[in-house]
Design a protein around this motif. Structure first.
Motif, PDB file in Angstrom:
ATOM      1  N   TYR A  82       0.600  -1.185  -0.111  1.00 39.40           N
ATOM      2  CA  TYR A  82      -0.034   0.041   0.091  1.00 39.40           C
ATOM      3  C   TYR A  82       0.772   1.291  -0.135  1.00 39.40           C
ATOM      4  O   TYR A  82       0.300   2.265  -0.392  1.00 39.40           O
ATOM      5  N   PHE A 136       0.835   6.172  -2.932  1.00 40.01           N
ATOM      6  CA  PHE A 136       1.849   7.296  -3.372  1.00 40.01           C
ATOM      7  C   PHE A 136       2.597   7.851  -2.012  1.00 40.01           C
ATOM      8  O   PHE A 136       2.842   8.993  -1.713  1.00 40.01           O
ATOM      9  N   THR A 137       2.522   6.915  -0.952  1.00 40.38           N
ATOM     10  CA  THR A 137       2.997   7.440   0.372  1.00 40.38           C
ATOM     11  C   THR A 137       4.352   6.851   0.745  1.00 40.38           C
ATOM     12  O   THR A 137       4.938   6.727   1.791  1.00 40.38           O
ATOM     13  N   THR A 151       8.063   5.878   1.451  1.00 42.08           N
ATOM     14  CA  THR A 151       9.483   6.712   1.699  1.00 42.08           C
ATOM     15  C   THR A 151      10.651   5.903   1.481  1.00 42.08           C
ATOM     16  O   THR A 151      10.693   4.781   1.189  1.00 42.08           O
ATOM     17  N   SER A 193      -6.652   6.919   2.697  1.00 45.57           N
ATOM     18  CA  SER A 193      -5.167   6.862   2.809  1.00 45.57           C
ATOM     19  C   SER A 193      -4.378   7.172   1.430  1.00 45.57           C
ATOM     20  O   SER A 193      -3.228   6.995   1.596  1.00 45.57           O
ATOM     21  N   VAL A 194      -5.199   7.358   0.271  1.00 44.33           N
ATOM     22  CA  VAL A 194      -4.480   7.622  -0.970  1.00 44.33           C
ATOM     23  C   VAL A 194      -4.029   9.167  -0.644  1.00 44.33           C
ATOM     24  O   VAL A 194      -4.671  10.043  -0.732  1.00 44.33           O
ATOM     25  N   ALA A 195      -2.936   9.365  -1.279  1.00 44.30           N
ATOM     26  CA  ALA A 195      -2.148  10.619  -1.668  1.00 44.30           C
ATOM     27  C   ALA A 195      -2.383  11.370  -2.862  1.00 44.30           C
ATOM     28  O   ALA A 195      -2.617  10.103  -3.859  1.00 44.30           O
ATOM     29  N   PRO A 244      11.850   7.268  -3.934  1.00 41.68           N
ATOM     30  CA  PRO A 244      12.870   7.726  -2.949  1.00 41.68           C
ATOM     31  C   PRO A 244      13.847   6.951  -2.974  1.00 41.68           C
ATOM     32  O   PRO A 244      13.540   5.443  -3.149  1.00 41.68           O
TER      33      PRO A 244
END
Lengths: 1057, 580
Positions: B86, B91-92, B94, B530-532, B542
């Protein structure tokens, strides 16, 4: 009882008869008498005619009888008592009372390849004797040293019975996996090497009651004689040997109970259910129908209670020593059985030891000693079984109604820890055999030659078996078993020439030159099998024995050292002392051209108290100033590190190869240069005894497995197929510190005495240079699938500093997302890289209730650049304070230990305070930041939310992988690890000898003891005494809920006859 | 006197017998491990240095990232409770996200060990090794290295290029190279492989020259979007990300490379789509061009560990089965089930039933191959209750050991597709569409329709981007490729791709258990729980956090950009003329 003692008597007698030649008898007059000391008759005191070879020893009542020519002088001596001389006149009965030898300056200290009078010492050497051992209930001798030797820091790596300790002499000296000192047991070097995984402890093979003294060589002038292996200090262990006189038989035994000193406060079932519902309300997990009415539920399972219980231990040892003035012997046997406080752990050990020393010819001495130790250690079944228990849901029962094991109904929850402990097999059996034999010839007066051969054999076997199981939805359908055999052999042969003599009046010289060759050799075999037909037959043959899951590995390897060494000790008039040593070592751990290393040292001492102006001083009876310098090495690297090896990999086309390691041809010794300044001071006839040392050590060419970045192929999470990291010489670091030992005899009365011992150690460590370009060495730790940097080693700072983000607050209110800078401009508070404020509490993004991290570089983004030092695992100082009070036959001693100013990374808590996790958690998660709408009818926007419990400090409900990463490595998990611990209280009562007169017993002592009685600390985890995780120096002070050291109560009996 | 002589003799003997031979004493022999300097005695040994490059080094890439990134991020998968998927879907992610550092590490393991293999072959081969043997080994190692670099360049938008770990051991703080250089490096490796590998594989499963051409057809399409015109020379980098046009030179090369595979290669489409993912026929079938070569029954790095994350229950997979909450996304489900195909006419709704059945397990679908008794098939939702949020992933799920006879816990025993002929067909079509809106080229159409015929869906007379995208997605769903397809589109139509991924109904639940029907949940609101919201930055990842610490030059600046340098390429080893 009677029957057994008779057996002992007969057995002892038989041995004595065999060993004792007849004493010469034929002189003029017979003198009789009794030798006694302040406590009564002395057994086994030596009575000699001065200038003659005849002599006698006192019997069980302290009586002696000797024939002498009238006018001769008798000398009465006994270890620890002042020797007395009496001229034989007309008297035929001479009773003497020997007084205690308080000065102890003639006490002998064991140094490398020889012994030395303590008064001749120029280096920093601390001795811990068997009295200290007797005061503790130690199953392993490393535990004795704790708090008793200045400059020695001991931290248990695990409370598993038979587990190891992190031992640091004068700080962490090397970045390499092992900074452990070497142990020299009766001349045999036991390398703890890099193999320490927390469970194996080479010292656990030794029965502490066999030890006579432990001498800790700390500065280079003392250790340089051990050259390439001495950088981390040397602990010389001397075992008990026989004394001439009637045999002494000693039985010592105790029983003990161990208990868990502390429990962590995790959620009970009601709390868990309520919390689960909160989590599902926050849309983190789907709701569970089981938890609809939390208030109706009970306590649920307390997994700590299920996993830990009070455990029993028992220890017996029996020893016999004796001999005559030509031959002495010692034999001892021991048995230890210790259950662990964690389910299905324990340690059993049987030991047998013997030694004989004999004057074979007038000019030739010889001796042999051996020891045998057979142990079995039941280890934790999973290395993180304690975390498994802590994280297990209280909603899961240990057993289901039908009697089988229960388990979770969620694949992602931990396995039933109790079941795992009970059904899995994981034990190690170790057999150690050590033998040492020597011949010593006196070639000329003062010149001796000694040749000595030592061998050390270890047969180790580990067996593991995992049956198939079904705990709830956690199913493991395979049956896997393995045997690992690891046999080692070490031998060394030493040839030593020693000259001891006077060159001229007042010029004393002691010169030693030697040569040594040694080889360490090991054979490893491992076999894994699967497909067992039954869980009842778990030896390898019970499995399928052929097929894809059968895995066989084996290899033999070793290393060799070839060395020359020498030492010169020059003593002028007992006032000026000079010691110089030199050692040259050749080691095949390095490529040709880098094999030989030279390790010199020199030290000076001035015994000021021997000067005329102090000689008869009433206050100062000893004052010595010491100054020393030397170089030592460290060769603890993996075999063949200098060459690229290929590893075999099974593939579909047959066996293939990949590079096994990244090579480094230029690998060489690590060298430590150290300087020591010391002062020894004794006052008031040694009532006050003070030793102060200051040292400065610099280690160059640090040996280290270079932790390559992943982009150089050091591997992903599993590291399958990756070449292991290269070893390199990567920089330098320094340690400097002060050690103080203060022994005082506060009260010395006939019936009452009180003595104290204070030990203080302070060490400061700093990395001077690192050759890696970034000048830092981050150390990662992998737990499950997560790999995180937990410590960093940076030039100019101490090694292994905790490294992470700083939590500076929490978004409690909408306005917390903005701040005013110095110019009064309103700016957004930095958020993690790539993150933005979430549009609603359940959308991805940072929201009210998340942590605010410090934006150290001020770039408006929380990223890697914002990590910093968040704590130092090194204590500001450590100390020990021991007291012994004696009243008539009673002895009470208590030992406090402490550490001040060190930080501990409570890494277990990082996984037990995840507010949104449905694995069980600490009760502190209940204080999670609760958020609510300011205007109940307002929008889902963060501007309409606030935290309703702003006084708490937990983040809102979120998981490990939440956008804000609230649970990243941060100072939130760094705690003060200072502690004060009452390590040991011992009370003993020695029966008056008068009571024993009618029996055959000579000494009876009963005692009780409490170990680890209480600890005063602010630390939240199980135990603030945290060693190095997985034995890695750079993971010092990282506590992943290690097996806590138990509290132990014992009752014992010591009988001598 | 006599004794004295005796004593001195002992002493002297003791001291002297051992002193003369220190160097001899210190010699020792390694009896258990081959070293690089004593192993490469013949061509067989050279080949042995290549075998493990087909499995072990890829393990961590395959384990979670293959589908977590390739499908999860492209929203083929919804897995709201699986942290290895997820962060990418949402798109979260890191630098610490689960799977990310493993994938970064695994791809560089491929690079490092391929480098080691080819350096060992170059520097330590003994006289008996033939030139042909060396070339074969080097070309195979470069195939692996190039593929890893293509992934690195595509995923992270930059990369550290090196040819020997030793060069960087004592100084690994080096800047990363530009994306185009990384892709160029990959292309040069594969061009070398295309030229030097034999036409037929030396053993089943090993790559041949056509496998290299197949990869090149993919790589050239990446480069086509990254450059303006002509061969990449370091200066012709496309700076406009929304130009809508690609470099014709590379489109042409992509077409030629694909044609080379199609016309001359030994591969052919399997007749039945089902056979591609059937337990007995998945490994090294005629359509497979390159698969990671795992081994049934093995453990560790030789194990196919991916299946356990996709399989929804222990009834359909041996042992650990953690995929119960890993679903086909609603967005993909609707493309399978009710795709409104505008090319075929207004309101033509297609149910791609064949490919759907073998890709997604939904209520009522029957799988005799998952049952020990084919008469009594496994029926999804009936045999066991259905997933609570949507339909589960079927590809790579091949049943228990009792069914297929080889799956064991944590290892389903099947290979992972890295390239199959269907993708080459679609790459050909993509190159033929080129900078036009569509193509009616007969060859392109015949390839495209071959796939559709097999799937039993209507053929097309013209293929535009949307047709290609849809076809690519349903044909290769859960094969870890769709994200890369989108990313290469993003090189020249960035905003379009960003808009696309922001409108995919991410994290939508769509199962109604009462009626056993699949429809978008009424409570769903975009962009999803929770989706950005994705931006252009989300088209790259990253860099793993730990490596940023070790090499600060990998840290992004305040704007999220990483400073890159150009790579100094030597002369091209392979000319176009050598290839086509």
């Amino acid at each position: 009882m009677n029957c057994t003692t008779n057996v002992f008597k007969t057995f002892g007698l038989a041995i004595i008869l065999m060993l004792m030649p007849l004493l010469a008898m034929a002189q003029n007059v017979t003198v009789k008498g009794q030798v006694s000391d302040s406590e009564g008759p002395v057994i086994g005191a030596t009575v000699k005619v001065k200038g003659a070879s005849t002599g006698s020893v006192t019997d069980i009542d302290g009586n002696y009888s000797i024939s002498v020519r009238p006018g001769a002088t008798l000398t009465f001596s006994y270890l620890g008592l002042k020797t007395k001389e009496v001229k034989v006149g007309s008297q035929r009965v001479i009773n003497v009372t020997l007084s205690a030898d308080d000065q102890l300056l003639n006490e002998v200290v064991v140094v490398g390849y020889g012994t030395m009078r303590k008064s001749d010492l120029t280096g920093a050497v601390t001795q811990v004797d068997n009295k200290a051992i007797e005061k503790t209930v130690s199953t392993s001798i490393d535990q004795v040293l704790q708090g008793r030797a200045a400059g020695v820091q001991i931290q248990a790596n695990t409370g598993t019975p038979g587990g190891s300790s992190t031992i640091r002499i004068r700080g962490t000296n090397s970045l390499n996996a092992s900074s452990q000192p070497i142990f020299v047991i009766d001349g045999v070097i036991i390398d703890s090497d890099g193999s320490d995984n927390g469970n194996t402890n080479p010292l656990a093979a030794i029965n502490p009651s066999d030890i006579l003294t432990m001498d800790i060589l700390k500065d280079a002038s003392a250790t340089a004689i051990y050259g390439s292996r001495a950088s981390n200090g040397v602990i010389m262990i001397t075992t008990k040997r026989g004394k001439s006189g009637e045999a002494t038989i000693t039985y010592d035994g105790y029983v003990g109970w161990q208990s868990m000193p502390k429990k962590l406060d995790v959620l009970n079932l009601r709390q868990y259910a309520q919390h689960y519902n909160d989590i599902s309300d926050a849309k983190i997990k789907p709701a569970s129908s089981t938890f609809i009415s939390p208030e109706l539920l009970g306590e649920g399972t307390d997994w700590q209670d299920e996993l830990f219980s009070t455990a029993f231990m028992t220890n017996h040892s029996l020893s016999m020593t004796g001999g005559n003035d030509k031959t002495t012997f010692a034999i001892s046997a021991g048995y230890l059985n210790q259950d662990g406080i964690a389910l299905a752990t324990g340690f059993k050990r049987q030991t047998l030891r013997g030694s004989i020393d004999s004057q074979l010819k007038k000019w030739l001495k010889g001796g042999i000693s051996f020891s045998l130790s057979d142990s079995k250690q039941e280890m934790e079944k999973n290395w993180d079984i304690i975390m498994t228990a802590l994280k297990s849901q209280p909603s899961v029962a240990v057993r289901n109604p039908s009697g089988g094991y229960d388990g979770p109904d969620d694949q992602w929850m931990p396995d039933n820890a109790v079941a795992l402990a009970e059904i899995k097999t994981n034990y190690a059996k170790r057999l150690n055999f050590r033998i040492n034999t020597y011949l010593e010839a006196e070639l000329l007066k003062g010149l001796t030659f000694k040749t000595e051969l030592s061998t050390d054999y270890n047969l180790n076997k580990t067996k593991t078996y995992q049956p198939d199981y079904e705990f709830g939805v956690r199913v493991s359908s395979q049956r896997d078993g393995a045997w690992y055999k690891n046999d080692t052999k070490y031998w060394s042969w030493r040839n030593i020439l020693t000259y001891n003599g006077k060159i001229a009046e007042k010029h004393n010289l002691n010169v030693m030159a030697g040569q040594e060759m040694s080889q360490s050799y090991w054979e490893n075999m491992s076999t894994k099998n699967s497909g067992y037909l039954s869980n009842l037959v778990t030896d390898l043959r019970g499995g399928e024995t052929t097929g894809a899951n059968v895995n066989i590995d084996g290899y033999q390897d070793g290393f060799k050292l070839f060395s020359y060494f020498g030492r010169a000790l020059y003593n002028f008039d007992d006032r000026y002392l000079l010691t110089a040593t030199l050692r040259c070592d050749g080691s095949n751990k390095f490529a040709e051209g880098h094999r030989y290393g030279w390790f010199p040292s020199a030290a000076l001492a001035w015994r000021v108290s021997q000067e005329n102006f102090l000689k008869d001083n009433k206050v100062i009876n000893n004052l010595k100033l010491r100054l020393g310098w030397g170089a030592t090495g460290n060769q603890n690297v993996q075999q063949w590190a200098y060459a690229a090896m290929l590893a075999n990999y099974t593939t579909t086309w047959g066996v293939g190869v990949l590079n096994a390691n990244n090579a480094n041809q230029n690998l060489k010794w690590e060298t430590t240069y150290s300087t020591n300044v010391g002062i020894d001071l004794s006052l008031f006839n040694s009532r006050i005894d003070l030793v102060v040392d200051w040292y400065y050590k610099k280690t160059n060419d640090l040996l280290m497995s270079i932790d390559l970045p992943a982009f150089l192929g050091s591997g992903g999470g599993s590291k399958y197929g990756a070449a292991s990291n290269p070893w390199g010489n990567i920089g330098s670091l320094r340690n400097t510190g002060v050690e103080i030992t203060l022994n005082t005899q506060n009260i010395v009365k006939k019936d009452f005495s009180w003595s104290s011992n204070v030990v203080f150690s302070l060490n400061r460590n700093k990395v001077v240079s690192l050759d890696s370009e970034t000048g830092n060495l981050p150390q990662t730790l992998q737990i499950g699938s997560e790999t995180a940097v937990v410590t960093n080693t940076v030039v100019g700072h101490p090694i292994g500093q905790f490294w992470g983000h700083k939590v500076i607050g929490r978004f409690n209110n909408p306005e917390d997302f903005y701040y005013k800078d110095a110019n009064g401009n309103v700016k957004p508070v930095a958020l993690p890289e790539g993150a933005s404020i979430a549009t609603s509490p359940t959308a991805g993004g940072v929201f009210i209730g998340d942590y605010i991290f410090e934006d150290r570089d001020g770039n408006g983004v929380i990223d890697n650049n914002d990590k910093t030092f968040i704590g130092n695992p090194e204590p500001k100082f450590t100390w020990g304070f021991g007291n012994t009070l004696s009243y008539k036959g009673f002895d009470l001693s208590f030992q406090f230990n402490g550490s001040y100013g060190n930080k501990v990374m409570n890494y277990g808590r990082r996984f037990l305070e995840i507010t949104g996790s449905t694995a069980n958690q600490l009760t502190t998660v209940l204080n999670y930041a609760r958020i609510e709408k300011i205007d109940p009818n307002g929008p889902e926007d963060y501007r309409n939310y606030r935290v309703t419990n702003p006084s708490t400090m937990m983040p809102r409900l979120s998981t490990e992988s939440g956008v804000n990463s609230n649970f990243r490595v941060s100072d939130a998990y760094v705690e003060d690890g200072s502690y004060i611990r009452l390590q040991n209280v011992a009370l003993s009562y020695t029966l008056p000898r008068a009571w024993l007169k009618a029996t055959f017993l000579s000494n009876v002592k009963v005692y009780c003891n409490v170990q680890n009685l209480f600890t005063i600390t602010k630390y939240d985890g199980f135990d603030p005494e945290v060693g190095s995780l997985r034995g890695t120096a750079l993971l010092n002070g990282v506590d992943y809920s290690r097996y806590p050291s138990p509290r132990i109560y014992t009752v014992g009996l010591n009988v001598q006859f | 006197m006599k004794t004295n002589i005796f004593k001195y003799t002992i002493a002297l003997a003791g001291m002297l017998t051992v002193t003369s031979c220190a160097d001899d004493f210190l010699e020792q022999k390694n009896t258990y491990q081959q070293g690089q300097d004593n192993f490469f005695g013949d061509d067989k040994a050279v080949a042995q240095a290549i075998y493990p490059l087909y499995s072990y080094v890829w393990f961590d890439f395959n384990d979670k990232f293959y589908y977590g990134m390739g499908d999860g991020r492209a929203n083929n998968i919804t897995a709201q409770y699986s942290d290895y998927i997820y962060p990418y879907t949402n798109f979260t992610e890191t630098g610490l996200s689960v799977g990310l550092s493993e994938a970064w590490g695994a791809l560089y393991s491929v690079v490092a060990q391929s480098n080691n293999a080819l350096n060992n072959i170059r520097n330590f081969s003994m006289a008996e090794v033939t030139e042909q043997g060396k070339t074969q080994g080097i070309a195979e190692a470069r195939f692996m290295r190039g593929l890893a670099y293509w992934y690195i360049g595509t995923l992270w938008g930059c990369g550290i290029i090196y040819e020997d770990t030793q060069d960087l051991v004592n100084g690994y703080v080096v800047p990363p190279c530009r994306q185009t250089d990384v892709i160029e490096f990959a292309i040069r490796d594969l061009e070398f492989a295309a030229k030097n590998l034999p036409a037929t594989s030396p053993a089943t499963g090993r790559v041949n020259k056509y496998a290299a051409y197949a990869m090149l057809s993919r790589f050239y399409l990446s480069m086509a979007g990254l450059t303006t015109s002509g061969r990449y020379d370091g200066s012709n980098i496309a700076t406009e990300k929304n130009s809508g046009t690609r470099n014709e030179y590379y489109l042409d090369l992509a077409r030629k490379a694909a044609a080379m595979v199609i016309d001359n290669g030994p591969y052919k489409l399997l007749d039945n789509y089902a056979d591609l993912f059937a337990a007995a026929t998945q490994n090294n079938n005629d359509e497979s061009i390159f698969q990671l070569q795992f081994q049934a029954g093995a453990d560790g790095g030789l194990a196919q560990s991916m299946t356990r994350f996709l399989a929804w229950s222990t009834a359909v997979n041996q042992g650990n089965s953690w995929g119960g909450s890993t679903y086909c996304s609603y967005d993909l489900w609707s493309e399978f089930k009710e795709y409104n195909d505008k090319t075929l006419g207004d309101n033509v709704v297609i149910d791609d039933a064949v490919r759907r059945h073998y890709s997604v397990a939904s209520y009522g679908e029957e799988y005799p191959e998952l049952s020990t008794d084919p008469e009594n098939p496994y029926i999804y939702g009936v045999t066991e209750s259905a997933g609570s949020q949507g339909a589960n992933v079927k590809k790579y799920v091949i049943g228990t050991n009792a069914v297929n006879g080889f799956a064991v816990n944590n290892n389903s025993g099947i290979n992972t597709y890295m390239m199959r002929l269907a993708e080459v067909y679609l790459n050909y079509v993509d190159a033929m569409i080129g900078n036009n809106t569509s193509t009616t080229d007969s060859k392109a159409l015949s390839l495209f329709n071959a796939l559709r015929r097999r799937a039993n869906v209507p053929e097309k007379q013209s293929v535009g981007y949307e047709d290609l995208r849809h076809e690519f997605r349903v044909e290769t769903a859960f094969e870890g490729t769709y994200w890369y397809f989108l990313v290469r589109r993003g090189y020249y139509r960035q905003q379009e791709v960003v808009n696309y991924v922001n409108n995919q109904n991410r994290n939508a639940s769509y199962y109604e258990s009462s009626t056993h029907t699949y429809k978008l949940s009424d409570s769903y609101t975009a962009p999803g729980p929770s989706v950005a919201v994705a931006t252009a930055k989300n088209l790259t990842l990253p860099i793993a956090d730990t490596d940023q610490t070790k090499n600060p030059l990998l840290k992004p600046d305040a704007d999220g950009n990483i400073a890159t340098v150009s790579y100094e390429f030597g002369e091209r080893e392979v000319a176009d003329a050598d290839l086509f």
